[in-house]
Design a protein around this motif. Sequence first.
Motif, PDB file in Angstrom:
ATOM      1  N   GLY A 174       0.793  -1.225   0.000  1.00  0.00           N
ATOM      2  CA  GLY A 174       0.000   0.000   0.000  1.00  0.00           C
ATOM      3  C   GLY A 174       0.823   1.271   0.000  1.00  0.00           C
ATOM      4  N   THR A 175       2.031   1.224  -0.589  1.00  0.00           N
ATOM      5  CA  THR A 175       2.860   2.429  -0.654  1.00  0.00           C
ATOM      6  C   THR A 175       2.239   3.430  -1.628  1.00  0.00           C
ATOM      7  OG1 THR A 175       4.240   1.664  -2.491  1.00  0.00           O
ATOM      8  CG2 THR A 175       4.912   0.999  -0.270  1.00  0.00           C
ATOM      9  N   GLU A 176       2.728   4.670  -1.580  1.00  0.00           N
ATOM     10  CA  GLU A 176       2.230   5.689  -2.499  1.00  0.00           C
ATOM     11  C   GLU A 176       2.488   5.269  -3.941  1.00  0.00           C
ATOM     12  OE1 GLU A 176       0.553   8.784  -4.332  1.00  0.00           O
ATOM     13  OE2 GLU A 176       0.372   8.300  -2.195  1.00  0.00           O
ATOM     14  N   LEU A 177       3.697   4.777  -4.207  1.00  0.00           N
ATOM     15  CA  LEU A 177       4.008   4.309  -5.556  1.00  0.00           C
ATOM     16  C   LEU A 177       3.140   3.103  -5.924  1.00  0.00           C
ATOM     17  CD1 LEU A 177       7.914   4.579  -5.530  1.00  0.00           C
ATOM     18  CD2 LEU A 177       6.330   5.974  -6.877  1.00  0.00           C
ATOM     19  N   GLY A 178       2.910   2.236  -4.954  1.00  0.00           N
ATOM     20  CA  GLY A 178       2.071   1.069  -5.192  1.00  0.00           C
ATOM     21  C   GLY A 178       0.649   1.447  -5.569  1.00  0.00           C
ATOM     22  N   ARG A 179       0.121   2.459  -4.892  1.00  0.00           N
ATOM     23  CA  ARG A 179      -1.242   2.917  -5.220  1.00  0.00           C
ATOM     24  C   ARG A 179      -1.289   3.489  -6.635  1.00  0.00           C
ATOM     25  NH1 ARG A 179      -1.073   4.291   0.325  1.00  0.00           N
ATOM     26  NH2 ARG A 179      -0.362   6.416  -0.087  1.00  0.00           N
ATOM     27  N   GLN A 180      -0.238   4.200  -7.014  1.00  0.00           N
ATOM     28  CA  GLN A 180      -0.185   4.746  -8.373  1.00  0.00           C
ATOM     29  C   GLN A 180      -0.162   3.629  -9.413  1.00  0.00           C
ATOM     30  OE1 GLN A 180       2.832   7.777  -9.120  1.00  0.00           O
ATOM     31  NE2 GLN A 180       2.882   8.283  -6.940  1.00  0.00           N
ATOM     32  N   VAL A 181       0.702   2.633  -9.167  1.00  0.00           N
ATOM     33  CA  VAL A 181       0.827   1.515 -10.100  1.00  0.00           C
ATOM     34  C   VAL A 181      -0.473   0.724 -10.189  1.00  0.00           C
ATOM     35  CG1 VAL A 181       1.954  -0.729 -10.453  1.00  0.00           C
ATOM     36  CG2 VAL A 181       3.319   1.285  -9.872  1.00  0.00           C
ATOM     37  N   ASP A 182      -1.093   0.469  -9.053  1.00  0.00           N
ATOM     38  CA  ASP A 182      -2.344  -0.300  -9.022  1.00  0.00           C
ATOM     39  C   ASP A 182      -3.413   0.380  -9.869  1.00  0.00           C
ATOM     40  OD1 ASP A 182      -3.927  -2.466  -8.201  1.00  0.00           O
ATOM     41  OD2 ASP A 182      -4.803  -1.295  -6.575  1.00  0.00           O
TER      42      ASP A 182
END
Length: 218
Positions: free
Chosen positions: A42-50
């Motif tokens: 649930g990282t910021e980058l992870g949310r962007q990628v998702d």
Amino acid sequence: MRIVLVGPPGAGKGTQASLLAEHLAIPHISTGDLFRANIRQGTELGRQVDAILREGGLVPDEVTVAMAADRMAQPDAANGFLLDGFPRNITQAKALDELLAESGTKLNAVLDLEVPEEEVVRRIAGRRTCRKDSSHTFHVENKPPREEGVCDVCGGELYQREDDQEGTVRKRLAVYHEETEPIIGYYGEQGLVSTISALAPVPEVTRRALEALPGGGE
């Protein structure tokens, strides 16, 4: 030892990356694994990628570079790493060079796993996957099931995934030639590239790759 592993789909990069990283005692850093880990955490980058992947888009270079930079900064990568799936293009390759220069390091080697295009198509298009358990995989030539269309393990139906269909494989190869293959020339100008024929059993390809590294991988 800081290594980039490159090659077309079906060249066996994932298998070789794991074996080489284990032998060299460095982390195997895979772009796909980075994406999944950041999404899971649930990282910021992870949310962007998702969000991007859910819409069927391509992850922007700057997001991929940021994830890779974060992973390479972890303690276990202090003595080196093996990159698989990154850099994907010239823009990412230049960004990687800049990241390493900032930390006073540089790449030691780029291993190019070479496989003829028709062999790639044969390898991937021949795959069959179990509908009940996708970890059960077969190949119509290399590892055929005892009964055609039936999984040896659980009896599930075997099918050809859309990603494994010949037309899709050829499109993936076209993308590789257009986007990723140019980094071989880019790194070749730096004297970093060793081309390894991947037309051999897995252990032999691993041996060739290790021999191609500075100091023979020792």
